[in-house]
Design an enzyme around this catalytic site. Structure first.
Site, PDB file in Angstrom:
ATOM      1  N   THR A 106      14.464   4.188   9.720  1.00 38.59           N
ATOM      2  CA  THR A 106      15.309   3.019   9.991  1.00 38.59           C
ATOM      3  C   THR A 106      14.646   1.764   9.429  1.00 38.59           C
ATOM      4  OG1 THR A 106      16.148   4.099  11.946  1.00 38.59           O
ATOM      5  CG2 THR A 106      16.438   1.706  11.841  1.00 38.59           C
ATOM      6  N   ASN A 123      -6.866 -10.122  -6.613  1.00 40.94           N
ATOM      7  CA  ASN A 123      -6.907 -10.723  -5.273  1.00 40.94           C
ATOM      8  C   ASN A 123      -8.263 -11.311  -4.904  1.00 40.94           C
ATOM      9  OD1 ASN A 123      -7.245  -7.765  -5.368  1.00 40.94           O
ATOM     10  ND2 ASN A 123      -7.923  -8.009  -3.264  1.00 40.94           N
ATOM     11  N   CYS A 147      -9.302  -5.994   3.539  1.00 42.10           N
ATOM     12  CA  CYS A 147      -9.465  -4.592   3.942  1.00 42.10           C
ATOM     13  C   CYS A 147     -10.924  -4.171   3.840  1.00 42.10           C
ATOM     14  CB  CYS A 147      -8.625  -3.678   3.047  1.00 42.10           C
ATOM     15  SG  CYS A 147      -7.115  -4.432   2.498  1.00 42.10           S
ATOM     16  N   SER A 201       4.531  -7.657  -1.276  1.00 46.33           N
ATOM     17  CA  SER A 201       4.249  -7.583   0.158  1.00 46.33           C
ATOM     18  C   SER A 201       4.550  -8.935   0.801  1.00 46.33           C
ATOM     19  CB  SER A 201       2.767  -7.229   0.330  1.00 46.33           C
ATOM     20  OG  SER A 201       2.460  -7.106   1.679  1.00 46.33           O
ATOM     21  N   ALA A 202       5.453  -8.939   1.795  1.00 47.49           N
ATOM     22  CA  ALA A 202       5.963 -10.203   2.342  1.00 47.49           C
ATOM     23  C   ALA A 202       4.878 -11.104   2.917  1.00 47.49           C
ATOM     24  CB  ALA A 202       6.996  -9.897   3.434  1.00 47.49           C
ATOM     25  N   HIS A 203       3.847 -10.500   3.527  1.00 43.94           N
ATOM     26  CA  HIS A 203       2.886 -11.356   4.243  1.00 43.94           C
ATOM     27  C   HIS A 203       1.976 -12.156   3.309  1.00 43.94           C
ATOM     28  CE1 HIS A 203      -0.991  -8.901   4.147  1.00 43.94           C
ATOM     29  NE2 HIS A 203      -0.137  -7.998   3.733  1.00 43.94           N
ATOM     30  N   GLN A 253      -0.213 -10.369  -5.556  1.00 47.82           N
ATOM     31  CA  GLN A 253      -0.745 -11.740  -5.465  1.00 47.82           C
ATOM     32  C   GLN A 253      -0.003 -12.724  -6.363  1.00 47.82           C
ATOM     33  OE1 GLN A 253      -2.921 -12.896  -3.305  1.00 47.82           O
ATOM     34  NE2 GLN A 253      -3.775 -11.005  -2.475  1.00 47.82           N
ATOM     35  N   THR A 262       0.844  -1.207   0.000  1.00 49.80           N
ATOM     36  CA  THR A 262       0.000   0.000   0.000  1.00 49.80           C
ATOM     37  C   THR A 262       0.875   1.251   0.000  1.00 49.80           C
ATOM     38  OG1 THR A 262      -1.756  -1.184   1.148  1.00 49.80           O
ATOM     39  CG2 THR A 262      -1.810   1.216   1.285  1.00 49.80           C
TER      40      THR A 262
HETATM   41  N1  PLP Z   1      -2.593  -5.291  -3.783  1.00 50.94           N
HETATM   42  C1  PLP Z   1      -3.224  -6.473  -3.699  1.00 50.94           C
HETATM   43  C2  PLP Z   1      -3.645  -7.157  -4.953  1.00 50.94           C
HETATM   44  C3  PLP Z   1      -3.481  -7.039  -2.457  1.00 50.94           C
HETATM   45  O1  PLP Z   1      -4.106  -8.212  -2.381  1.00 50.94           O
HETATM   46  C4  PLP Z   1      -3.067  -6.346  -1.293  1.00 50.94           C
HETATM   47  C5  PLP Z   1      -3.378  -6.895   0.053  1.00 50.94           C
HETATM   48  O2  PLP Z   1      -4.492  -7.257   0.338  1.00 50.94           O
HETATM   49  C6  PLP Z   1      -2.389  -5.133  -1.433  1.00 50.94           C
HETATM   50  C7  PLP Z   1      -2.177  -4.635  -2.705  1.00 50.94           C
HETATM   51  C8  PLP Z   1      -1.921  -4.350  -0.247  1.00 50.94           C
HETATM   52  O3  PLP Z   1      -0.807  -4.983   0.339  1.00 50.94           O
HETATM   53  P1  PLP Z   1      -0.295  -4.587   1.813  1.00 50.94           P
HETATM   54  O4  PLP Z   1      -1.042  -5.458   2.758  1.00 50.94           O
HETATM   55  O5  PLP Z   1       1.167  -4.892   1.799  1.00 50.94           O
HETATM   56  O6  PLP Z   1      -0.549  -3.154   2.005  1.00 50.94           O
END
Ligand code: PLP
Length: 379
Positions: A237, A151, A324, A199-201, A179, A72
């Site tokens: 940092t 997603n 979200c 995004s790592a998670h 994704q 994001t």
């Molecule tokens: N873009 C997509 C397609 C996503 O699925 C997500 C997370 O749900 C994001 C962006 C946002 O990622 P982050 O959780 O790192 O902000």
């Protein structure tokens, strides 16, 4: 009660190897990477190793990878700064993008003198590439922001084709690859882009850490000031623990990509076959999909309104779409854009290599309690 996790597109659990890597960094590499003494250098070294590994994986140069807190953040920065500093006048995107793109683009449209154009999509979530071509050809100074894998639907966009369209018209290609990373091989030499982010998670790494790629032909200035970290691109940092964990998670995802994909494909086939055999009037949303994301459309029924809640109390975690936006009553912006009938209920099951066939069977048995079963399944 055993809990079953089927929401891997929202986030993924950390793998033991990733936890080990992070815990070593926590205990042994606590120096500030900007310090010039031994402790600082050892932390800095970890960051540079992670950068090298990610760059290698994407066929990018080391100097084109930057660490940050999330996709994001990365997408906000890229879109804001591209409009402010790369003379962007037209943003071409789709109504199916994640809110971190769509809301940012809408904000920029209000704040700056730019036009936003939405590429037509069909009821399967597929982009109309001819319309995209028309938009790119009829507008100048374009930034094209189109995701790789959706997603909510799992639809895979043809990023090679989009990259070529952009290159032919000097448009700037920005891709939300969140994704896809770790699941689909991305080769930036073969598929050039100006910007992308991860995004790592989403690939069994930690939350709160991500990276972006900035092609050296499309340099934008930072939005944060007050620190020279990330070669002045991202002050603050560095999250050394998170960065090392992210690189480890990506290394594992790449090393095991084929075996994970084969397992997920089996789970996907079993889920889709069982859904169509055991339940009545089921539809799978989207076409040309990645195997780990399955968006299912359920027919109206008294219990289907509360399906996610009922599955949750049966021990199954899944969601209606983007995490979200979960909790919202109505169909998501993605479901609305593909004209998913409002009387039906869309649920996203997102799988990983950690799921089992037994878990899919348990899901089907649970669904049978809350949604109409197929006539043949009564026998
Ligand atoms: N873009 C997509 C397609 C996503 O699925 C997500 C997370 O749900 C994001 C962006 C946002 O990622 P982050 O959780 O790192 O902000």
């Amino acid at each position: 009660m055993k809990r079953i996790y089927l929401d891997h597109a929202a986030t993924t659990p950390l793998l033991p190897e990733v936890i080990n890597t992070m815990s070593t960094v926590m205990t042994d590499h606590y120096g500030n990477p900007s310090s010039i003494h031994h402790h600082g250098r050892s932390a800095k070294n970890l960051i540079e190793q992670a950068r090298k590994a990610i760059a290698l994986e994407l066929s990018a140069s080391v100097g084109e990878i930057f660490f940050c807190s999330s996709a994001t953040e990365a997408h906000n920065m890229i879109l804001h700064q591209a409009v402010a500093h790369l003379a962007v006048k037209n943003i071409i995107t789709t109504p199916l993008e994640h809110h971190c793109i769509l809301h940012t683009v809408q904000h920029l449209e209000k704040q700056h003198n730019i036009n936003v154009h939405y590429v037509h999509v069909d009821q399967n979530g597929l982009i109309d590439y001819e319309h995209l071509q028309e938009l790119i050809s009829n507008n100048d100074h374009c930034l094209v922001s189109i995701m790789h894998v959706n997603n909510e639907l799992g639809v895979i966009n043809d990023i090679q084709r989009i990259s070529e369209m952009c290159a032919a018209t000097d448009s700037i290609f920005h891709c939300d690859t969140v994704q896809a990373i770790g699941k689909i091989k991305i080769d930036l030499e073969a598929t050039p882009m100006a910007f992308m982010a991860g995004s790592a998670h989403k690939f069994n790494g930690p939350k709160g850490v991500g990276f972006f790629y900035m092609n050296s032909d499309f340099i934008i200035p930072p939005i944060f000031h007050g620190g020279a970290q990330e070669r002045n691109m991202r002050a603050g940092t560095e999250n050394v623990i998170g960065i090392a964990g992210m690189a480890k998670a990506l290394e594992l995802a790449e090393a095991h990509r084929d075996e994970r994909a084969a397992h997920i494909q089996q789970l996907n086939e079993h889920l889709i076959n069982s859904l169509s055999q055991e339940l009545d009037d089921i539809k799978i949303n989207g076409a040309q999909r990645i195997d780990n994301i399955i968006s299912v459309s359920f027919p109206p029924s008294p219990k289907s309104d509360l399906l996610i809640f009922n599955l949750d109390i049966s021990g199954i975690s899944c969601s209606s779409g983007s995490a979200c936006s979960s909790g919202i009553e109505n169909d998501s912006h993605v479901m609305q854009a593909i004209q998913h009938p409002t009387e039906r209920k869309a649920i996203r099951f997102s799988l990983s290599h950690l799921n089992t066939m037994d878990e899919i069977d348990y899901l089907i048995e649970s669904l049978k309690k809350f949604t109409p079963v197929a006539n043949s399944a009564h026998a």
